[in-house]
Structure formats: structure tokens, C-alpha cells
Design a protein around this motif. Structure first.
Motif, PDB file in Angstrom:
ATOM      1  N   LYS A   1     -41.431  20.903 -24.865  1.00  0.00           N
ATOM      2  CA  LYS A   1     -42.257  21.053 -23.671  1.00  0.00           C
ATOM      3  C   LYS A   1     -41.416  21.608 -22.524  1.00  0.00           C
ATOM      4  O   LYS A   1     -41.839  22.503 -21.799  1.00  0.00           O
ATOM      5  CB  LYS A   1     -42.839  19.689 -23.284  1.00  0.00           C
ATOM      6  CG  LYS A   1     -44.357  19.707 -23.153  1.00  0.00           C
ATOM      7  CD  LYS A   1     -44.799  18.496 -22.362  1.00  0.00           C
ATOM      8  CE  LYS A   1     -45.579  17.519 -23.201  1.00  0.00           C
ATOM      9  NZ  LYS A   1     -45.624  16.181 -22.590  1.00  0.00           N
ATOM     10  N   GLY A   2     -40.199  21.045 -22.402  1.00  0.00           N
ATOM     11  CA  GLY A   2     -39.293  21.539 -21.361  1.00  0.00           C
ATOM     12  C   GLY A   2     -38.920  22.993 -21.589  1.00  0.00           C
ATOM     13  O   GLY A   2     -38.848  23.780 -20.637  1.00  0.00           O
ATOM     14  N   THR A   3     -38.695  23.344 -22.868  1.00  0.00           N
ATOM     15  CA  THR A   3     -38.316  24.721 -23.174  1.00  0.00           C
ATOM     16  C   THR A   3     -39.406  25.695 -22.753  1.00  0.00           C
ATOM     17  O   THR A   3     -39.116  26.767 -22.210  1.00  0.00           O
ATOM     18  CB  THR A   3     -38.046  24.870 -24.686  1.00  0.00           C
ATOM     19  OG1 THR A   3     -37.114  23.868 -25.066  1.00  0.00           O
ATOM     20  CG2 THR A   3     -37.496  26.235 -25.015  1.00  0.00           C
ATOM     21  N   VAL A   4     -40.673  25.303 -22.976  1.00  0.00           N
ATOM     22  CA  VAL A   4     -41.786  26.181 -22.580  1.00  0.00           C
ATOM     23  C   VAL A   4     -41.756  26.411 -21.069  1.00  0.00           C
ATOM     24  O   VAL A   4     -41.885  27.549 -20.598  1.00  0.00           O
ATOM     25  CB  VAL A   4     -43.136  25.572 -23.029  1.00  0.00           C
ATOM     26  CG1 VAL A   4     -44.294  26.361 -22.446  1.00  0.00           C
ATOM     27  CG2 VAL A   4     -43.222  25.539 -24.542  1.00  0.00           C
ATOM     28  N   VAL A   5     -41.523  25.323 -20.304  1.00  0.00           N
ATOM     29  CA  VAL A   5     -41.467  25.474 -18.846  1.00  0.00           C
ATOM     30  C   VAL A   5     -40.293  26.374 -18.454  1.00  0.00           C
ATOM     31  O   VAL A   5     -40.419  27.241 -17.577  1.00  0.00           O
ATOM     32  CB  VAL A   5     -41.356  24.091 -18.161  1.00  0.00           C
ATOM     33  CG1 VAL A   5     -41.177  24.252 -16.652  1.00  0.00           C
ATOM     34  CG2 VAL A   5     -42.594  23.260 -18.452  1.00  0.00           C
ATOM     35  N   THR A   6     -39.147  26.196 -19.127  1.00  0.00           N
ATOM     36  CA  THR A   6     -37.993  27.050 -18.841  1.00  0.00           C
ATOM     37  C   THR A   6     -38.329  28.511 -19.105  1.00  0.00           C
ATOM     38  O   THR A   6     -37.993  29.393 -18.306  1.00  0.00           O
ATOM     39  CB  THR A   6     -36.790  26.606 -19.708  1.00  0.00           C
ATOM     40  OG1 THR A   6     -36.306  25.367 -19.200  1.00  0.00           O
ATOM     41  CG2 THR A   6     -35.667  27.627 -19.657  1.00  0.00           C
TER      42      THR A   6
ATOM     43  N   LYS B   1     -32.281  15.472 -19.006  1.00  0.00           N
ATOM     44  CA  LYS B   1     -31.789  14.457 -18.090  1.00  0.00           C
ATOM     45  C   LYS B   1     -32.588  13.172 -18.234  1.00  0.00           C
ATOM     46  O   LYS B   1     -32.038  12.074 -18.225  1.00  0.00           O
ATOM     47  CB  LYS B   1     -31.919  14.990 -16.649  1.00  0.00           C
ATOM     48  CG  LYS B   1     -30.699  14.743 -15.808  1.00  0.00           C
ATOM     49  CD  LYS B   1     -30.818  15.446 -14.473  1.00  0.00           C
ATOM     50  CE  LYS B   1     -31.622  14.665 -13.479  1.00  0.00           C
ATOM     51  NZ  LYS B   1     -31.700  15.319 -12.153  1.00  0.00           N
ATOM     52  N   GLN B   2     -33.898  13.351 -18.385  1.00  0.00           N
ATOM     53  CA  GLN B   2     -34.755  12.182 -18.512  1.00  0.00           C
ATOM     54  C   GLN B   2     -34.482  11.432 -19.823  1.00  0.00           C
ATOM     55  O   GLN B   2     -34.392  10.205 -19.839  1.00  0.00           O
ATOM     56  CB  GLN B   2     -36.207  12.631 -18.467  1.00  0.00           C
ATOM     57  CG  GLN B   2     -37.090  11.623 -17.791  1.00  0.00           C
ATOM     58  CD  GLN B   2     -38.463  12.204 -17.549  1.00  0.00           C
ATOM     59  OE1 GLN B   2     -38.980  12.961 -18.360  1.00  0.00           O
ATOM     60  NE2 GLN B   2     -39.044  11.858 -16.432  1.00  0.00           N
ATOM     61  N   ILE B   3     -34.333  12.192 -20.899  1.00  0.00           N
ATOM     62  CA  ILE B   3     -34.032  11.570 -22.192  1.00  0.00           C
ATOM     63  C   ILE B   3     -32.708  10.827 -22.104  1.00  0.00           C
ATOM     64  O   ILE B   3     -32.561   9.707 -22.581  1.00  0.00           O
ATOM     65  CB  ILE B   3     -34.001  12.629 -23.313  1.00  0.00           C
ATOM     66  CG1 ILE B   3     -35.395  13.225 -23.504  1.00  0.00           C
ATOM     67  CG2 ILE B   3     -33.495  12.028 -24.618  1.00  0.00           C
ATOM     68  CD1 ILE B   3     -35.430  14.428 -24.405  1.00  0.00           C
ATOM     69  N   ASN B   4     -31.741  11.453 -21.423  1.00  0.00           N
ATOM     70  CA  ASN B   4     -30.438  10.818 -21.261  1.00  0.00           C
ATOM     71  C   ASN B   4     -30.562   9.494 -20.530  1.00  0.00           C
ATOM     72  O   ASN B   4     -29.928   8.508 -20.908  1.00  0.00           O
ATOM     73  CB  ASN B   4     -29.503  11.759 -20.495  1.00  0.00           C
ATOM     74  CG  ASN B   4     -28.181  11.097 -20.162  1.00  0.00           C
ATOM     75  OD1 ASN B   4     -27.445  10.702 -21.055  1.00  0.00           O
ATOM     76  ND2 ASN B   4     -27.897  10.950 -18.882  1.00  0.00           N
ATOM     77  N   SER B   5     -31.409   9.442 -19.499  1.00  0.00           N
ATOM     78  CA  SER B   5     -31.458   8.213 -18.705  1.00  0.00           C
ATOM     79  C   SER B   5     -32.248   7.109 -19.413  1.00  0.00           C
ATOM     80  O   SER B   5     -32.104   5.946 -19.060  1.00  0.00           O
ATOM     81  CB  SER B   5     -32.019   8.488 -17.305  1.00  0.00           C
ATOM     82  OG  SER B   5     -33.296   9.057 -17.412  1.00  0.00           O
TER      83      SER B   5
ATOM     84  N   VAL C   1     -38.955  20.193 -11.253  1.00  0.00           N
ATOM     85  CA  VAL C   1     -39.773  20.964 -12.179  1.00  0.00           C
ATOM     86  C   VAL C   1     -39.383  20.485 -13.578  1.00  0.00           C
ATOM     87  O   VAL C   1     -38.195  20.364 -13.882  1.00  0.00           O
ATOM     88  CB  VAL C   1     -39.518  22.480 -12.035  1.00  0.00           C
ATOM     89  CG1 VAL C   1     -40.322  23.261 -13.058  1.00  0.00           C
ATOM     90  CG2 VAL C   1     -39.857  22.945 -10.635  1.00  0.00           C
ATOM     91  N   THR C   2     -40.364  20.210 -14.418  1.00  0.00           N
ATOM     92  CA  THR C   2     -40.056  19.549 -15.697  1.00  0.00           C
ATOM     93  C   THR C   2     -39.617  20.555 -16.759  1.00  0.00           C
ATOM     94  O   THR C   2     -40.262  20.692 -17.792  1.00  0.00           O
ATOM     95  CB  THR C   2     -41.275  18.776 -16.216  1.00  0.00           C
ATOM     96  OG1 THR C   2     -42.373  19.696 -16.257  1.00  0.00           O
ATOM     97  CG2 THR C   2     -41.603  17.617 -15.322  1.00  0.00           C
ATOM     98  N   ASP C   3     -38.513  21.241 -16.500  1.00  0.00           N
ATOM     99  CA  ASP C   3     -38.007  22.227 -17.458  1.00  0.00           C
ATOM    100  C   ASP C   3     -37.079  21.542 -18.472  1.00  0.00           C
ATOM    101  O   ASP C   3     -36.952  20.312 -18.485  1.00  0.00           O
ATOM    102  CB  ASP C   3     -37.296  23.369 -16.726  1.00  0.00           C
ATOM    103  CG  ASP C   3     -35.958  22.927 -16.188  1.00  0.00           C
ATOM    104  OD1 ASP C   3     -35.809  21.712 -15.923  1.00  0.00           O
ATOM    105  OD2 ASP C   3     -35.064  23.772 -16.044  1.00  0.00           O
ATOM    106  N   LEU C   4     -36.432  22.366 -19.302  1.00  0.00           N
ATOM    107  CA  LEU C   4     -35.566  21.832 -20.355  1.00  0.00           C
ATOM    108  C   LEU C   4     -34.465  20.931 -19.808  1.00  0.00           C
ATOM    109  O   LEU C   4     -34.198  19.848 -20.343  1.00  0.00           O
ATOM    110  CB  LEU C   4     -34.965  23.024 -21.130  1.00  0.00           C
ATOM    111  CG  LEU C   4     -34.006  22.719 -22.260  1.00  0.00           C
ATOM    112  CD1 LEU C   4     -34.616  21.765 -23.257  1.00  0.00           C
ATOM    113  CD2 LEU C   4     -33.609  24.022 -22.942  1.00  0.00           C
TER     114      LEU C   4
END
Lengths: 222, 228
Positions: free
Chosen positions: A17-22, A176-180, A168-171
Motif C-alpha cells: 500500500k505504501g509502495t503505491v502511494v510512493t 516506520k509504522q511497522i518498525n514502531s 503521507v502514508t508512503d512506503l
């Protein structure tokens, strides 16, 4: 602790999903950058002092400061002047405005690298200034500037990672979110790094090379 | 609407200038690392060992094609995962230093490649040692070709230091962020940060052009910008 395979299974949809935004940010950023580059390069080469001065000032200001500062300025300070942009728009706009300033110098360099004889021949053949630019000068300039534009587009792709800092919810943001939530830093950031590398090497670079070959064939050189 | 407060500006300026010193230190230190590691990367790609050349080449490509901000996060957070605790400054310097090292290695490479092949052949014909070949013949001729690249990346690393704020390095941009968070005023701090960057990077760019001409003059080559 999850194995890497389980990690991918669990978090790949989010990263995708992040990749698509990127990719969206990159595509829109390229659009803005190309428009800005052509406009500012034309202004910098204009015969009127005031217009030339504006082009120079734009290029120097955007190249002389940090993209991150420009992005924050657009996102946090512009609203004070009554211009409120959504974070998604502010993101690709900042990236495009910034990289466009670098692109302007490439456009100018490409146009100035076309041999003088080509101008003179076009004038001798009675082409109007517009046709001269469209049919003679610009195609040759374009061929000369495509390789540096390839590098610039990779810079642009990388620059879009900064939009994560205005949420912005990019890659970058997703990793970062997964990391936290998981504390699996090497997996989260490492996978994101690899995805960026794949986009750069498997989409941007071959795409630009293809464009170059097509244009060269069209101009029937090489 | 537009309400620039001058007394507020005067009040925060010393704090921002203090942080500017940190920004300059970060840029300088990062650049120093990049100069040294970049040279190692460049020379590693000239060794006869195919595998070393290949690995370094791919590493450089990888670092150059991925975002610096992500690399900064990677270094900062992966360290503790494998048992190495890095301070924000250390992690930041490693990330930014390595990132620019891969750019600078390309500049070194291009510089060495810009010296005509005949010069190398002449050196071996005159039986000069490897050291004298590099020190007296190759490097002096490569220098003018690398100055613009080195100069651009010096300014580039300076402009990338705000990214260090993401892991909490107290540099100029982070200082502006703190001021914004404390006072809810963003106009003055962010505008001042932009101006400070401009005031430093524009003269530096001019100085680098002058310097290139000076070196070219000293080596008896044609000047490029003398009419500026």
C-alpha cells in the motif's frame, strides 16, 4: 520473534500500500518537476531582464535550501497566508518544485548544447521561432538531456521518502509504522530499502533508457 | 494572515544560529567521512580482484538508489537490534557519511578516468613508479575535473543535514521544530531556517566556482568562469 518469511507474509500488504502511494507521489512529482523545469529554463533564457531574474531567483532559492525545509514551509507556513494544502498535495508539490529547479538547469544546458549551426540553418530555412524550437532545437536538446534526467528522476523517487515526515502514508511511513509496532527494524527498513532499489533499478532506469532509444531512433541517430 | 513578528524573530535568532553551528559540524564531519570512505570505494573498484570490484560497485549503486532518510533510520534502529547502541549523532554521521561516500566515489572514479590513457602509457614508458605516476602525473590532472563534483556534494550534504532531525540530532531544522512546538509559531522559524541555508549555500557555490578557476589557472589551464 517472527522469521523473515512470516514477517513478509504479515506486513507485505501494508508495504505494498505504501509502495503505491510512493509511486503516485513520484509520478505526480515528475509531472510538476517537468513543468517547472521547462518554465523556469525558458524564463532564465528570456530576453527580458525581469523575467530572467525571476527564473534565476527561483532556481537559486529552491536549489539553495533543503527540500525538507521547503516541504515544511509549504505545509505549515502557507496556511498562514490562506493557502491550505492537503498533505498528499503538499508532498508531491514540494518534491516537484524542488527537483524542477535542478531540472531547469538540465533543460537550459541541453538547449545550449545544440550546435549554433542548427539555429542558423533553421533561420535560413525560414522557420518561425516556435517551429524552430519545436521541430529542430528541442528534440535534439531532449536527447542530450535524457541521461541526466534519468539520474534526476531517481533523486526524485528518493526525495518522495520525505513526504512521510508530513504523514503521507508512503512506503517510508509504512516501514516506520511497522518498525514502531514490531521493533523488527532490520526487516522493516531493510525491506523498504530493497523496494526503493527495485523501483529505481527495474522501473526508472530501464524506462529512461527505453525512452532514450526510442527518441534516438526517431531522430535516426545511433 | 501575514503577521511577521520582528521581536520574536530577534528572540529566536540566537538559538537558530547556535544550532547552525551544529549543522555545519554535521556537514563537515559527514563530508570528511565521505571523502575518506569514497576514496576507498573508488580504489576498491580499481583492484584486479573481480569479486571486490563487483561487491563495492553494487553497494555503491544500492546506497545511491535508496533514500537517505530511510538509511538514517536503518542505521539508528538496526544498531540496537544487533546489540550496538548508537547515539543519534554517531548513527547520523555513519548514514550520511556512507551515503555521500558512494556519491563521491563516482566523482573520484570519473576524475581518474578523465585523464587520457596516453598519460598512463607515458608514465609506464618513462618507468615511473606507481606512486609518482599518481602523485605527479595523474592526480594533478584529475583535480580540475573533480572540483565541481566535490563542491556540489559539499553543498548537497549541507542541505541534507535537516534529515538528521528525524532521529533527534539537534541541528538547525530540529531547533526550528522545537521552537514551533513551544510557541506554535512556524512562520518565523522555518523562514529563518530557509534564509540561513540560502545565505550559506549561495556564497559557497560562488566560492567553489572561483576556486575551480584558480586551480585551473595554477595548472595552466583555460579558466571557465573568469567573466562572471
Amino acid at each position: 520473534m517472527l522469521t523473515y518469511f512470516e514477517f513478509i507474509q504479515e506486513y507485505f500488504p501494508a508495504l505494498l500500500k505504501g509502495t503505491v502511494v510512493t509511486l503516485e507521489q513520484t509520478a505526480l512529482g515528475i509531472l510538476v518537476a517537468v513543468l517547472v523545469a521547462v518554465t523556469m529554463a525558458s524564463m532564465k533564457m528570456a530576453p527580458f531582464f525581469a523575467i530572467r531574474w525571476f527564473g534565476i531567483a527561483y532556481i537559486e532559492v529552491f536549489r539553495g535550501t533543503s527540500l525538507l525545509v521547503q516541504m515544511y514551509w509549504i505545509f505549515f507556513v502557507l496556511p498562514l497566508f490562506g493557502i491550505t494544502l492537503e498533505k498528499f498535495t503538499a508532498g508531491f508539490l514540494a518534491v516537484g518544485l524542488n527537483l524542477g529547479a535542478y531540472g531547469a538547469e538540465l533543460v537550459r544546458g541541453g538547449i545550449q548544447a545544440v550546435p549554433r549551426g542548427q539555429y542558423e540553418a533553421a533561420v535560413a530555412l525560414g522557420f518561425s521561432p516556435f517551429t524552430r524550437m519545436r521541430r529542430i532545437i528541442f528534440p535534439q536538446a531532449l536527447l542530450k538531456m535524457l541521461p541526466p534526467w534519468g539520474n534526476l528522476l531517481i533523486e526524485l523517487l528518493k526525495a518522495t521518502a520525505l513526504v512521510a515526515l508530513i504523514s503521507v502514508t508512503d512506503l517510508m511511513f509504512m516501514s516506520k509504522q511497522i518498525n514502531s509496532t514490531t521493533f523488527m527494524s532490520a526487516q522493516a527498513f531493510g525491506t523498504a530499502l530493497i523496494i526503493y532499489y527495485i523501483i529505481a533499478r527495474l522501473i526508472v532506469t530501464p524506462g529512461m533508457r527505453g525512452l532514450e532509444n526510442r527518441l534516438a531512433r526517431k531522430l535516426s541517430i545511433g | 494572515m501575514f503577521d511577521w513578528k520582528w521581536d520574536f524573530t530577534i528572540e529566536i535568532l540566537p538559538r537558530l544560529l547556535d544550532a547552525t553551528v551544529n549543522t555545519l559540524i554535521a556537514a563537515g564531519l559527514g563530508y570528511l567521512i565521505a571523502l575518506i570512505v569514497g576514496l576507498i570505494f573508488a580504489l576498491a573498484q580499481r583492484t584486479p580482484l573481480r569479486s571486490v570490484t563487483f561487491i563495492v560497485r553494487e553497494l555503491v549503486e544500492f546506497v545511491r538508489s535508496t533514500p537517505l532518510v530511510l538509511q538514517i533510520f536503518f542505521v539508528f534502529y538496526v544498531g540496537p537490534q544487533i546489540g550496538i547502541r548508537l547515539s543519534p549523532w554517531t548513527a547520523g554521521m555513519i548514514a550520511i557519511g556512507l551515503h555521500y561516500a558512494s556519491y563521491l566515489s563516482e566523482v573520484y572514479r570519473a576524475g581518474l578516468d578523465s585523464v587520457p590513457k596516453g598519460q598512463w602509457e607515458a608514465c609506464s614508458a618513462l618507468n615511473l613508479s606507481v606512486r609518482r605516476t599518481y602523485a605527479k602525473i595523474i592526480i594533478p590532472q584529475a583535480i580540475p575535473a573533480v572540483i565541481p563534483g566535490f563542491g556540489n556534494y559539499l553543498i548537497g550534504i549541507f542541505k541534507d543535514t535537516p534529515l538528521l532531525s528525524v532521529i533527534g540530532v539537534m541541528e538547525l531544522f530540529q531547533a526550528a521544530n522545537s521552537i514551533g512546538a513551544e510557541t506554535y509559531r512556524f512562520l518565523e522559524p522555518y523562514t529563518l531556517v530557509g534564509l540561513i541555508f540560502l545565505v550559506i549555500s549561495l556564497p559557497t557555490a560562488m566560492f567553489i566556482r572561483r576556486f575551480e578557476d584558480w586551480v585551473r589557472g595554477a595548472l595552466g589551464m583555460k579558466k571557465l568562469y573568469a567573466k562572471d
